[in-house]
Enzyme design. Structure first.
Site, PDB file in Angstrom:
ATOM      1  N   ASP A  83       5.776   4.245   5.115  1.00 49.70           N
ATOM      2  CA  ASP A  83       6.658   3.227   5.703  1.00 49.70           C
ATOM      3  C   ASP A  83       6.689   1.926   4.893  1.00 49.70           C
ATOM      4  O   ASP A  83       7.386   0.976   5.267  1.00 49.70           O
ATOM      5  CB  ASP A  83       6.289   2.961   7.178  1.00 49.70           C
ATOM      6  CG  ASP A  83       4.821   2.630   7.379  1.00 49.70           C
ATOM      7  OD1 ASP A  83       3.995   3.004   6.534  1.00 49.70           O
ATOM      8  OD2 ASP A  83       4.497   1.996   8.400  1.00 49.70           O
ATOM      9  N   HIS A  84       5.963   1.909   3.783  1.00 51.44           N
ATOM     10  CA  HIS A  84       5.988   0.744   2.889  1.00 51.44           C
ATOM     11  C   HIS A  84       6.373   1.126   1.454  1.00 51.44           C
ATOM     12  O   HIS A  84       6.490   0.262   0.595  1.00 51.44           O
ATOM     13  CB  HIS A  84       4.609   0.065   2.853  1.00 51.44           C
ATOM     14  CG  HIS A  84       4.202  -0.480   4.180  1.00 51.44           C
ATOM     15  ND1 HIS A  84       4.183  -1.821   4.460  1.00 51.44           N
ATOM     16  CD2 HIS A  84       3.859   0.151   5.332  1.00 51.44           C
ATOM     17  CE1 HIS A  84       3.818  -2.002   5.725  1.00 51.44           C
ATOM     18  NE2 HIS A  84       3.614  -0.826   6.266  1.00 51.44           N
ATOM     19  N   HIS A  86       1.307   3.857   1.960  1.00 44.94           N
ATOM     20  CA  HIS A  86       1.773   4.598   3.141  1.00 44.94           C
ATOM     21  C   HIS A  86       3.302   4.642   3.104  1.00 44.94           C
ATOM     22  O   HIS A  86       3.963   3.710   2.625  1.00 44.94           O
ATOM     23  CB  HIS A  86       1.289   3.937   4.434  1.00 44.94           C
ATOM     24  CG  HIS A  86      -0.126   4.292   4.790  1.00 44.94           C
ATOM     25  ND1 HIS A  86      -0.911   3.542   5.633  1.00 44.94           N
ATOM     26  CD2 HIS A  86      -0.898   5.350   4.405  1.00 44.94           C
ATOM     27  CE1 HIS A  86      -2.097   4.113   5.758  1.00 44.94           C
ATOM     28  NE2 HIS A  86      -2.122   5.210   5.019  1.00 44.94           N
ATOM     29  N   ASP A 146      -0.225  -3.997   5.703  1.00 52.14           N
ATOM     30  CA  ASP A 146      -0.888  -3.734   6.975  1.00 52.14           C
ATOM     31  C   ASP A 146      -2.352  -4.147   6.881  1.00 52.14           C
ATOM     32  O   ASP A 146      -2.967  -3.989   5.841  1.00 52.14           O
ATOM     33  CB  ASP A 146      -0.822  -2.246   7.284  1.00 52.14           C
ATOM     34  CG  ASP A 146       0.582  -1.736   7.525  1.00 52.14           C
ATOM     35  OD1 ASP A 146       1.549  -2.504   7.478  1.00 52.14           O
ATOM     36  OD2 ASP A 146       0.725  -0.526   7.749  1.00 52.14           O
ATOM     37  N   HIS A 191       0.850  -1.189   0.000  1.00 52.76           N
ATOM     38  CA  HIS A 191       0.000   0.000   0.000  1.00 52.76           C
ATOM     39  C   HIS A 191       0.884   1.236   0.000  1.00 52.76           C
ATOM     40  O   HIS A 191       2.102   1.144   0.167  1.00 52.76           O
ATOM     41  CB  HIS A 191      -0.978  -0.017   1.183  1.00 52.76           C
ATOM     42  CG  HIS A 191      -0.347   0.062   2.544  1.00 52.76           C
ATOM     43  ND1 HIS A 191       0.569  -0.868   2.996  1.00 52.76           N
ATOM     44  CD2 HIS A 191      -0.502   0.960   3.556  1.00 52.76           C
ATOM     45  CE1 HIS A 191       0.936  -0.551   4.228  1.00 52.76           C
ATOM     46  NE2 HIS A 191       0.321   0.552   4.584  1.00 52.76           N
ATOM     47  N   HIS A 246      -7.179  -2.074   5.440  1.00 48.02           N
ATOM     48  CA  HIS A 246      -6.395  -1.073   6.125  1.00 48.02           C
ATOM     49  C   HIS A 246      -6.995   0.299   5.817  1.00 48.02           C
ATOM     50  O   HIS A 246      -8.044   0.384   5.185  1.00 48.02           O
ATOM     51  CB  HIS A 246      -4.919  -1.185   5.664  1.00 48.02           C
ATOM     52  CG  HIS A 246      -3.959  -0.404   6.491  1.00 48.02           C
ATOM     53  ND1 HIS A 246      -3.966  -0.401   7.869  1.00 48.02           N
ATOM     54  CD2 HIS A 246      -2.919   0.406   6.136  1.00 48.02           C
ATOM     55  CE1 HIS A 246      -2.993   0.380   8.310  1.00 48.02           C
ATOM     56  NE2 HIS A 246      -2.347   0.883   7.286  1.00 48.02           N
ATOM     57  N   HIS A 279       6.271  -5.668  11.803  1.00 48.44           N
ATOM     58  CA  HIS A 279       5.545  -4.396  11.802  1.00 48.44           C
ATOM     59  C   HIS A 279       5.165  -3.969  13.208  1.00 48.44           C
ATOM     60  O   HIS A 279       4.042  -3.580  13.503  1.00 48.44           O
ATOM     61  CB  HIS A 279       4.298  -4.466  10.904  1.00 48.44           C
ATOM     62  CG  HIS A 279       3.857  -3.115  10.422  1.00 48.44           C
ATOM     63  ND1 HIS A 279       2.919  -2.363  11.072  1.00 48.44           N
ATOM     64  CD2 HIS A 279       4.265  -2.352   9.370  1.00 48.44           C
ATOM     65  CE1 HIS A 279       2.740  -1.229  10.430  1.00 48.44           C
ATOM     66  NE2 HIS A 279       3.549  -1.194   9.398  1.00 48.44           N
TER      67      HIS A 279
END
Lengths: 301, 301
Positions: free
Chosen positions: B64-65, B62, B210, B60, B140, B268
């Site tokens: 942090d990914h 976001h 996530d 996805h 998510h 995570h």
């Protein structure tokens, strides 16, 4: 005036070096200049409080100067920042950041102000009563600006002995501090230079990266106290410098000399070189006062 | 099948932990899964050859990914990559990457293929004769997919002793390997199970991050060999897990149990926890075979 180099290597982040980012502390401001990937981790490593950063100046939109910005903005958001953040950079920066935020369905909890640049002339982009920041148009493969940070001269120190000697009333002290001459009751005009001392030379810092060698910046950075000038290559790779629109250490030193800078601070080294002392050595053949930027290095002026 | 965790912490990169990224080595592929900021440095640190990465799967958008992807693509370009690169991820990923490349006037020297995802049903996104990769729709705060990587059963090992016993011609060996029964000259039909051994259970790896706790993924990941499931929180913060659409260690263990997974690999973690062993402990109350992901950890199955 303090400068902390968070990263000063060209092209790609590596395990041992970081792309361009630095923090300039001047007159209680903490200006972040450029923001390569990993800048937020470098800020943490060097214990620079995120909340002190209110203005971010981006030279150009190549990754090694810019790809850490979206992560920094997101982290500020995740940490609940409320303070405004001002971003200065080439046109397009707003579209990019807003698109990335939108895709993550992530909107900042704080106000984000974009000051997009398009001019090829130097312009003032930030000013308060103590500091002025102007662009330094550079020549690179994409639209690029350096930034000149200048302390303002606020007032001239009073020469109290002379002032008392002329029996000048305190009511006039502010006028004198601001540079005014004084007319005495007997009609004599006393020049300000007799009543005040020269103030200390205000600090100034010129950040010039990335750019090919260009003397067009000289009028803007004339007499600057500290000139950070990129030196991606050594002179023996001058052909690569020209081809990739970067500078050699010798060329950077030439600029420092022609600009009558007090100090030259080098950085943006190509990772092909094992020993950055070679940059200092080469530059010092032209200009004596050369400092070597390196990741984590701090300088105070 | 080898898994190397490059980063497995939630939210923001820090000096001591990295956001999500991992490398799955399966049937000679080196799949990169998610790409948080700093992933390229982690790849260098762990000496993973950039050229072996041909497929990047993004769960996805976001930060942090995802925020390390543009830097990785740019670095591949600067290093003169020629091999194709395939990017799998939510719709919008192409627009974002292309915009950032365009702003830097930087076009890749290699072909970049985007496989944008929009479906809420599991779909096959990559397949060759040895491996199949399917999406695992997750729940998510933004559109998110996990990925299921499965080795294909290619052939059944021959039971040579039995085959010789029946005096079966070598011409039929391929048919037998592929699962076919054999009719002898006297008309007797010999079942394939008599002529072959059961092949080893093929490796499979499900990456699920996530996501909030959801049993809708169970039919997709049923009997998976290794389940990587996020566990951002411990059960005592279950309310935060629900609010932020993440999972607790206990919930992850529940999924592993219900899916009849062989091994549960956790990751995570929220950076609020000092000791990640607590995640393992909590999960093991539900499901015994729990491994702890951590930055730099490597697992072989």
């Amino acid at each position: 005036m303090k400068i902390k180099i968070l990263g000063c290597y060209a092209a790609t982040p590596r395990t041992i070096t970081n792309p361009t980012s630095q923090v300039l502390e001047i007159k209680n401001h903490m200006f972040l200049i450029d923001c390569g990937e990993g800048t937020q981790v470098q800020l943490r490593k060097h214990k620079i409080k995120f909340s002190r950063i209110e203005h971010v100046f981006i030279s150009h939109l190549h990754g090694d100067h810019f790809f850490g910005l979206i992560g920094l903005i997101s982290t500020f958001m995740l940490l609940g920042r409320e303070k405004d953040l001002h971003i200065y950079g080439p046109k397009g920066i707003k579209e990019a950041i807003l698109l990335l935020l939108k895709l993550g369905n992530a909107y900042t909890s704080y106000n984000l102000y974009f000051h997009e640049l398009t001019s090829n002339e130097s312009e003032i982009v930030f000013e308060d009563n103590k500091v002025r920041v102007s662009t330094i148009p550079l020549k690179h493969r994409v639209y690029t600006n350096g930034y000149l940070f200048e302390e303002k001269i606020t007032e001239r120190p009073l020469n109290i002995a002379t002032i008392l000697n002329y029996d000048i009333d305190k009511l006039y002290y502010n006028k004198i501090k601001m540079g005014g001459d004084i007319t005495l009751e007997d009609g004599r005009v006393i020049a300000n230079t007799e009543l005040t001392f020269d103030p200390p030379l205000p600090n100034s810092y010129a950040f010039c990266s990335d750019t090919v060698y260009t003397t067009t910046i000289l009028p803007i950075i004339k007499n600057v106290k500290v000139l950070y000038h990129e030196s991606t290559f050594l002179e023996k790779e001058a052909h690569l410098a020209e081809k990739t629109m970067h500078t050699t250490a010798k060329q950077a030193a030439n600029i420092a000399k022609l600009a009558n800078a007090e100090t030259l601070l080098l950085g943006h080294y190509s990772t092909r070189y094992g020993d950055i002392n070679l940059f200092q050595k080469e530059a010092q053949e032209i200009f004596e006062n050369v400092l070597l930027g390196d990741d984590g290095a701090a300088f105070e002026f």
